[in-house]
Design an enzyme around this catalytic site. Structure first.
Site, mmCIF file in Angstrom:
data_model
loop_
_atom_site.group_PDB
_atom_site.id
_atom_site.type_symbol
_atom_site.label_atom_id
_atom_site.label_comp_id
_atom_site.label_asym_id
_atom_site.label_seq_id
_atom_site.Cartn_x
_atom_site.Cartn_y
_atom_site.Cartn_z
ATOM 1 N N ASP A 13 0.608 -1.215 -0.088
ATOM 2 C CA ASP A 13 0.061 0.035 0.009
ATOM 3 C C ASP A 13 1.044 1.242 -0.037
ATOM 4 O O ASP A 13 0.325 2.408 0.057
ATOM 5 C CB ASP A 13 -1.226 -0.004 1.128
ATOM 6 N N GLU A 59 -1.496 -5.231 8.384
ATOM 7 C CA GLU A 59 -0.850 -4.518 9.635
ATOM 8 C C GLU A 59 -1.449 -4.928 10.871
ATOM 9 O O GLU A 59 -2.729 -4.855 11.119
ATOM 10 C CB GLU A 59 -0.817 -3.321 9.290
ATOM 11 N N GLU A 73 8.674 -4.057 10.790
ATOM 12 C CA GLU A 73 9.386 -2.978 10.242
ATOM 13 C C GLU A 73 9.679 -1.869 11.271
ATOM 14 O O GLU A 73 8.933 -1.599 12.209
ATOM 15 C CB GLU A 73 8.355 -2.267 9.524
ATOM 16 N N ASP A 88 -1.165 -5.976 -0.280
ATOM 17 C CA ASP A 88 -1.449 -5.487 0.954
ATOM 18 C C ASP A 88 -2.908 -5.356 1.008
ATOM 19 O O ASP A 88 -3.570 -4.716 0.316
ATOM 20 C CB ASP A 88 -0.890 -4.048 1.140
ATOM 21 N N LYS A 136 -1.283 -9.294 2.761
ATOM 22 C CA LYS A 136 -0.450 -8.873 4.188
ATOM 23 C C LYS A 136 -1.414 -7.956 4.761
ATOM 24 O O LYS A 136 -2.365 -7.059 4.360
ATOM 25 C CB LYS A 136 0.798 -8.110 3.700
HETATM 26 O O1 KIV Z 1 3.465 -0.936 1.743
HETATM 27 C C1 KIV Z 1 4.681 -1.677 1.585
HETATM 28 O O2 KIV Z 1 5.382 -1.213 0.803
HETATM 29 C C2 KIV Z 1 5.036 -2.155 2.870
HETATM 30 C C3 KIV Z 1 6.557 -2.535 2.985
HETATM 31 C C4 KIV Z 1 7.046 -1.425 3.671
HETATM 32 C C5 KIV Z 1 6.828 -3.569 3.812
HETATM 33 O O3 KIV Z 1 4.317 -2.479 3.577
#
Ligand code: KIV
Length: 265
Positions: free
Chosen positions: A49, A120, A183, A88, A118
């Site tokens: 994202d 968070e 992160e 994401d 993915k």
């Molecule tokens: O959105 C993204 O690029 C990420 C990375 C920084 C892990 O979540």
């Protein structure tokens, strides 16, 4: 051999930790760059994202929509032949209950040819992670600095609460996540978490003790707004290369050097 037989699978990706093989991930957001990144033989491509910032020009990752993530993931999914592609889940697509999270993540898998999502969070997202996994949707968790919580965290700061970070990573593992992004946390903490969980940890600003690393493609290539974050490394200066090439083209047009006879019909 067809596409599915050649492409890295979630179990293969997860098994790399046990085999002691480092994992390399990079972000990609469109077909052309996804093809190039895939040609470099990395194990994972993340449709992050972060595209909200590096592609769309927003100040943070909050504005990008599920619709837009699906669109970019489709472009990437169509290009990739080798790497595992993770997408994401944008804010707040997994905060509206397990049912809605499955619906949204299901859309990503159904419409994009990508293989995993993915999200968070760790401990507070355990129920959602478990729900997605029970629906057959592979989940990569994301602990430490969570850019979607930027307003709550008060800025892009290194996260140092080791007990909480360890609890988050373990909760994500127990809920069924196949990997965890760490992160911006101290290298020592990341190494401890890496030793404490059986699933791979993928670091960004988390030191060399993680099982793998992920970088934002624009940082890696030096396509930026003049700032490379401390946790990133620019392996090229593509920003300058692009400006120089376009300026050369402009000069050639102005001087009448382009198009030449070889470019004409
Ligand atoms: O959105 C993204 O690029 C990420 C990375 C920084 C892990 O979540």
């Amino acid at each position: 051999m067809n596409r599915e037989e050649r492409q890295i699978t979630v179990p293969q990706f997860a098994a790399m930790k046990a085999a002691g093989r480092k994992i390399t991930m990079v972000t990609a957001y469109d077909h052309a760059f996804a093809r190039l990144v895939d040609a470099a033989n990395v194990e994972g491509i993340l449709v992050g994202d972060s595209l909200s910032m590096v592609v769309q020009g927003h100040p943070n990752t909050l504005p990008v929509t599920l619709e837009e993530m699906v669109y970019h993931a489709e472009l990437v999914g169509r290009a990739v032949r080798h790497a595992l592609v993770v997408v994401d889940m944008p804010f707040p697509s997994f905060h509206l209950g397990v049912h809605k999270a499955i619906e949204n993540a299901g859309r990503i898998l159904k419409e994009t040819r990508c293989q995993a999502v993915k999200l968070e969070g760790g401990m507070e997202q355990a129920e959602v992670i478990a729900g997605l996994v029970s629906a057959g949707i592979p989940v990569m968790a994301h602990c430490g600095l969570r850019p979607q919580s930027i307003h709550q965290l008060g800025g892009y700061r290194v996260q140092r609460d080791e007990r909480q970070l360890l609890a988050d990573a373990q909760a994500a593992e127990h809920a069924g996540a196949f990997a965890i992004v760490l992160e911006c946390i101290p290298a020592e903490t990341a190494a401890k978490i890496t030793a404490a969980v059986r699933i791979p940890t993928i670091g960004i600003g988390a030191g060399a003790g993680c099982d793998g690393q992920v970088l934002v493609l624009h940082d890696l290539l030096g396509i930026d707004t003049g700032y490379t974050p401390r946790h990133a490394k620019a392996y090229a200066n593509l920003g300058k290369t692009v400006v120089d090439a376009v300026a050369q083209y402009r000069d050639d047009v102005r001087s009448g050097t382009f198009p030449g006879a070889e470019n004409a019909f």
